[in-house]
Design a protein around this motif. Sequence first.
Motif, PDB file in Angstrom:
ATOM      1  N   HIS A   1      21.562 -18.508  15.570  1.00  0.00           N
ATOM      2  CA  HIS A   1      21.810 -17.738  14.424  1.00  0.00           C
ATOM      3  C   HIS A   1      22.847 -16.707  15.034  1.00  0.00           C
ATOM      4  O   HIS A   1      23.827 -16.422  14.425  1.00  0.00           O
ATOM      5  CB  HIS A   1      20.563 -16.984  13.752  1.00  0.00           C
ATOM      6  CG  HIS A   1      21.133 -16.164  12.570  1.00  0.00           C
ATOM      7  ND1 HIS A   1      21.749 -16.892  11.542  1.00  0.00           N
ATOM      8  CD2 HIS A   1      20.969 -14.882  12.408  1.00  0.00           C
ATOM      9  CE1 HIS A   1      21.746 -15.668  10.763  1.00  0.00           C
ATOM     10  NE2 HIS A   1      21.517 -14.587  11.415  1.00  0.00           N
ATOM     11  N   GLU A   2      22.548 -15.935  16.173  1.00  0.00           N
ATOM     12  CA  GLU A   2      23.333 -14.804  16.785  1.00  0.00           C
ATOM     13  C   GLU A   2      24.689 -15.540  17.037  1.00  0.00           C
ATOM     14  O   GLU A   2      25.896 -14.853  16.969  1.00  0.00           O
ATOM     15  CB  GLU A   2      22.772 -14.240  17.851  1.00  0.00           C
ATOM     16  CG  GLU A   2      21.600 -13.370  17.448  1.00  0.00           C
ATOM     17  CD  GLU A   2      22.111 -12.223  16.791  1.00  0.00           C
ATOM     18  OE1 GLU A   2      23.116 -11.370  17.125  1.00  0.00           O
ATOM     19  OE2 GLU A   2      21.333 -11.721  15.838  1.00  0.00           O
TER      20      GLU A   2
ATOM     21  N   ARG B   1      26.240 -18.141  16.028  1.00  0.00           N
ATOM     22  CA  ARG B   1      26.935 -18.531  14.662  1.00  0.00           C
ATOM     23  C   ARG B   1      27.597 -17.044  14.124  1.00  0.00           C
ATOM     24  O   ARG B   1      28.811 -17.120  13.768  1.00  0.00           O
ATOM     25  CB  ARG B   1      26.114 -19.350  13.671  1.00  0.00           C
ATOM     26  CG  ARG B   1      27.041 -19.487  12.394  1.00  0.00           C
ATOM     27  CD  ARG B   1      26.160 -20.354  11.462  1.00  0.00           C
ATOM     28  NE  ARG B   1      25.029 -19.562  10.804  1.00  0.00           N
ATOM     29  CZ  ARG B   1      23.649 -19.798  10.289  1.00  0.00           C
ATOM     30  NH1 ARG B   1      23.294 -21.034  11.009  1.00  0.00           N
ATOM     31  NH2 ARG B   1      22.791 -19.018  10.086  1.00  0.00           N
ATOM     32  N   MET B   2      26.958 -16.174  14.117  1.00  0.00           N
ATOM     33  CA  MET B   2      27.331 -14.755  13.623  1.00  0.00           C
ATOM     34  C   MET B   2      28.357 -14.234  14.509  1.00  0.00           C
ATOM     35  O   MET B   2      29.466 -13.891  14.027  1.00  0.00           O
ATOM     36  CB  MET B   2      26.258 -13.855  13.439  1.00  0.00           C
ATOM     37  CG  MET B   2      25.263 -14.250  12.478  1.00  0.00           C
ATOM     38  SD  MET B   2      25.749 -14.256  10.827  1.00  0.00           S
ATOM     39  CE  MET B   2      25.978 -12.469  10.522  1.00  0.00           C
TER      40      MET B   2
ATOM     41  N   ILE C   1      15.949 -20.144  17.898  1.00  0.00           N
ATOM     42  CA  ILE C   1      16.507 -20.279  16.204  1.00  0.00           C
ATOM     43  C   ILE C   1      17.382 -19.002  16.245  1.00  0.00           C
ATOM     44  O   ILE C   1      18.359 -18.968  15.603  1.00  0.00           O
ATOM     45  CB  ILE C   1      15.433 -20.285  15.063  1.00  0.00           C
ATOM     46  CG1 ILE C   1      14.842 -21.706  15.166  1.00  0.00           C
ATOM     47  CG2 ILE C   1      16.046 -20.004  13.779  1.00  0.00           C
ATOM     48  CD1 ILE C   1      13.451 -21.943  13.964  1.00  0.00           C
ATOM     49  N   GLY C   2      16.617 -17.728  16.701  1.00  0.00           N
ATOM     50  CA  GLY C   2      17.210 -16.521  16.891  1.00  0.00           C
ATOM     51  C   GLY C   2      18.794 -16.666  17.441  1.00  0.00           C
ATOM     52  O   GLY C   2      19.721 -16.125  17.077  1.00  0.00           O
TER      53      GLY C   2
END
Length: 46
Positions: free
Chosen positions: A31-32, A34-35, A27-28
């Motif tokens: 998220h990274e 996408r950022m 999940i992290g």
Amino acid sequence: MNTFMDNLVGMLLVLAVLGVVALPSLIGLVHERRMDRQIRASSLAR
């Protein structure tokens, strides 16, 4: 047949624990990424 079921339950339990341990990391990572895409898009827009 009892040994087969014991082994199957053991393997499924190991896979479940592995999934619980690896899920936050995955999940992290998503998220990274996408950022990073958002930062790259905003820097290109300037």
